[in-house]
Design an enzyme around this catalytic site. Structure first.
Site, PDB file in Angstrom:
ATOM      1  N   LYS A  92      16.172  26.654 -16.801  1.00 30.88           N
ATOM      2  CA  LYS A  92      17.090  27.713 -16.372  1.00 30.88           C
ATOM      3  C   LYS A  92      18.530  27.220 -16.491  1.00 30.88           C
ATOM      4  O   LYS A  92      18.910  26.229 -15.866  1.00 30.88           O
ATOM      5  CB  LYS A  92      16.801  28.133 -14.932  1.00 30.88           C
ATOM      6  CG  LYS A  92      17.695  29.285 -14.465  1.00 30.88           C
ATOM      7  CD  LYS A  92      17.207  29.863 -13.151  1.00 30.88           C
ATOM      8  CE  LYS A  92      17.799  29.209 -11.932  1.00 30.88           C
ATOM      9  NZ  LYS A  92      19.206  29.559 -11.653  1.00 30.88           N
ATOM     10  N   ASP A 135      20.384  32.494 -16.817  1.00 28.57           N
ATOM     11  CA  ASP A 135      20.516  33.189 -15.527  1.00 28.57           C
ATOM     12  C   ASP A 135      21.992  33.437 -15.216  1.00 28.57           C
ATOM     13  O   ASP A 135      22.584  32.749 -14.394  1.00 28.57           O
ATOM     14  CB  ASP A 135      19.851  32.340 -14.439  1.00 28.57           C
ATOM     15  CG  ASP A 135      19.851  33.040 -13.090  1.00 28.57           C
ATOM     16  OD1 ASP A 135      19.964  34.284 -13.053  1.00 28.57           O
ATOM     17  OD2 ASP A 135      19.729  32.338 -12.068  1.00 28.57           O
ATOM     18  N   LYS A 182      23.102  36.689 -14.521  1.00 35.07           N
ATOM     19  CA  LYS A 182      23.130  37.881 -13.643  1.00 35.07           C
ATOM     20  C   LYS A 182      24.227  38.866 -14.043  1.00 35.07           C
ATOM     21  O   LYS A 182      25.158  39.134 -13.285  1.00 35.07           O
ATOM     22  CB  LYS A 182      23.295  37.463 -12.171  1.00 35.07           C
ATOM     23  CG  LYS A 182      22.170  36.576 -11.659  1.00 35.07           C
ATOM     24  CD  LYS A 182      22.288  36.320 -10.166  1.00 35.07           C
ATOM     25  CE  LYS A 182      21.186  35.429  -9.641  1.00 35.07           C
ATOM     26  NZ  LYS A 182      21.275  34.023 -10.100  1.00 35.07           N
ATOM     27  N   ASP A 227      28.078  44.863 -15.060  1.00 37.21           N
ATOM     28  CA  ASP A 227      29.345  45.420 -15.561  1.00 37.21           C
ATOM     29  C   ASP A 227      29.034  46.833 -16.034  1.00 37.21           C
ATOM     30  O   ASP A 227      27.936  47.348 -15.786  1.00 37.21           O
ATOM     31  CB  ASP A 227      29.878  44.511 -16.706  1.00 37.21           C
ATOM     32  CG  ASP A 227      31.403  44.558 -16.797  1.00 37.21           C
ATOM     33  OD1 ASP A 227      31.965  45.678 -16.769  1.00 37.21           O
ATOM     34  OD2 ASP A 227      32.024  43.487 -16.905  1.00 37.21           O
ATOM     35  N   THR A 271      19.518  36.437  -1.970  1.00 38.32           N
ATOM     36  CA  THR A 271      19.014  35.942  -0.683  1.00 38.32           C
ATOM     37  C   THR A 271      20.144  35.453   0.221  1.00 38.32           C
ATOM     38  O   THR A 271      19.940  35.229   1.408  1.00 38.32           O
ATOM     39  CB  THR A 271      17.990  34.802  -0.876  1.00 38.32           C
ATOM     40  OG1 THR A 271      18.477  33.946  -1.895  1.00 38.32           O
ATOM     41  CG2 THR A 271      16.643  35.338  -1.252  1.00 38.32           C
ATOM     42  N   ARG A 295      15.914  21.051  -7.478  1.00 37.29           N
ATOM     43  CA  ARG A 295      16.086  19.699  -6.973  1.00 37.29           C
ATOM     44  C   ARG A 295      14.817  18.878  -6.771  1.00 37.29           C
ATOM     45  O   ARG A 295      14.841  17.667  -7.038  1.00 37.29           O
ATOM     46  CB  ARG A 295      16.944  19.741  -5.700  1.00 37.29           C
ATOM     47  CG  ARG A 295      18.399  20.066  -6.030  1.00 37.29           C
ATOM     48  CD  ARG A 295      19.160  20.581  -4.845  1.00 37.29           C
ATOM     49  NE  ARG A 295      18.729  21.923  -4.467  1.00 37.29           N
ATOM     50  CZ  ARG A 295      19.267  22.612  -3.481  1.00 37.29           C
ATOM     51  NH1 ARG A 295      20.225  22.078  -2.755  1.00 37.29           N
ATOM     52  NH2 ARG A 295      18.836  23.835  -3.217  1.00 37.29           N
TER      53      ARG A 295
HETATM   54  O1  C5P Z   1      17.132  23.246  -6.255  1.00 40.73           O
HETATM   55  P1  C5P Z   1      16.419  24.519  -5.931  1.00 40.73           P
HETATM   56  O2  C5P Z   1      14.936  24.453  -6.178  1.00 40.73           O
HETATM   57  O3  C5P Z   1      16.760  25.064  -4.557  1.00 40.73           O
HETATM   58  O4  C5P Z   1      17.003  25.563  -7.008  1.00 40.73           O
HETATM   59  C1  C5P Z   1      16.592  26.907  -7.012  1.00 40.73           C
HETATM   60  C2  C5P Z   1      17.282  27.671  -8.111  1.00 40.73           C
HETATM   61  O5  C5P Z   1      16.957  29.051  -7.967  1.00 40.73           O
HETATM   62  C3  C5P Z   1      18.805  27.607  -8.066  1.00 40.73           C
HETATM   63  O6  C5P Z   1      19.272  27.670  -9.426  1.00 40.73           O
HETATM   64  C4  C5P Z   1      19.201  28.848  -7.305  1.00 40.73           C
HETATM   65  O7  C5P Z   1      20.450  29.332  -7.657  1.00 40.73           O
HETATM   66  C5  C5P Z   1      18.123  29.816  -7.751  1.00 40.73           C
HETATM   67  N1  C5P Z   1      17.874  30.913  -6.821  1.00 40.73           N
HETATM   68  C6  C5P Z   1      17.475  30.714  -5.506  1.00 40.73           C
HETATM   69  N2  C5P Z   1      17.240  31.776  -4.682  1.00 40.73           N
HETATM   70  C7  C5P Z   1      17.396  33.001  -5.143  1.00 40.73           C
HETATM   71  C8  C5P Z   1      17.785  33.238  -6.461  1.00 40.73           C
HETATM   72  C9  C5P Z   1      18.011  32.140  -7.284  1.00 40.73           C
HETATM   73  O8  C5P Z   1      17.327  29.593  -5.074  1.00 40.73           O
HETATM   74  N3  C5P Z   1      17.115  34.025  -4.359  1.00 40.73           N
END
Ligand code: C5P
Length: 240
Positions: A38, A68, A70, A73, A124, A216
């Site tokens: 992503k 991603d 998003k 527009d 979220t 992460r």
């Molecule tokens: O490191 P981690 O597993 O928390 O990363 C989750 C990824 O998913 C990040 O790129 C974050 O921006 C994305 N994301 C999220 N929650 C959402 C939408 C996208 O954590 N509701």
């Protein structure tokens, strides 16, 4: 879109890193270990579209690309942006459903059949209060259902869903939609980081997720490919 059979192909690794070198190192280390990478706003804005073919090359074409950004527009502008993304050869990309019917339709037409266009409903990071301050009186759950229903009515078949929403969306829309779910944490003791409502990989798959977005726990692990393999094992336990 048919969901991949192998657990590893349903893992999307969020490359939330500041620069090209870090992203390409991860792509190399995760070669053959995951389904997609992503690319989000941070990496894309810093490195530009050239990062996409470089990631493909670093992973020896073993992983797809989820762009991603998003988009939100006017319909004409979003359609143009979607065409640009498709021309880069990305496999998935996101738009905000709150852009409305005309924008969703324009994006869908521009995406064509080979790119999975995913609708984002309510971020979220929103709460009842922040929705209210932007003029949305509906509660969060209803606003999510309303926007996903709008996307579905306008021909979208893929959505990003939080772990909190995935079960309800799967029940409401059955197998006709593809659900991509972030906020996932493996069972082996990673911290939640800044995620509030997390689910374990097996739970998210059991609740109806097609793809899991995981950052992460994989990218900060000393052996990212091994972390992905363990997560794949947790998922495989609940894939029917
Ligand atoms: O490191 P981690 O597993 O928390 O990363 C989750 C990824 O998913 C990040 O790129 C974050 O921006 C994305 N994301 C999220 N929650 C959402 C939408 C996208 O954590 N509701």
């Amino acid at each position: 879109m048919k969901r991949p059979y192998n657990a590893k192909d349903r893992i999307i690794v969020a490359l939330d890193v500041p620069g090209e070198a870090e992203a390409l190192e991860l792509a190399e280390r995760l070669r053959g270990a995951v389904g997609l990478f992503k690319v989000g706003l941070e990496l894309f804005t810093r490195c530009g579209p050239g990062i996409i073919p470089k990631l493909r090359a670093a992973s020896e074409e073993s992983a797809g690309i989820f762009l991603d950004l998003k988009f939100h527009d006017i319909p004409n502008t979003v359609a143009g942006a979607v065409r640009s993304a498709v021309s880069l050869g990305v496999d998935m990309l996101t738009i905000h459903l709150s852009g409305g019917s005309a924008m969703i339709e324009a994006a869908r037409e521009a995406a064509g059949a080979d790119t999975l266009l995913l609708g984002v409903s309510v971020l979220t990071s929103h709460s009842a209060e922040t929705l209210h301050e932007t003029g949305v009186e509906a509660d969060l759950v209803h606003q999510v259902a309303r926007l996903v229903g709008l996307g579905k009515a306008r021909g979208l078949n893929g959505f990003v869903a939080s772990p909190h929403e995935v079960g309800a969306l799967r029940s409401a829309f059955g197998d006709s939609i593809t659900l991509v779910v972030p906020g996932v944490r493996p069972a082996w003791g990673m911290s939640k980081d800044d995620q509030n409502r997390v689910m374990m990989p097996g739970q998210a798959i059991a609740a109806g997720a097609d793809y899991l977005v995981i950052g992460r726990p994989i990218t900060q692990h000393e052996d990212p490919a091994l972390a992905a393999e363990w997560i794949g094992c947790e998922m495989a336990g609940t894939i029917l």
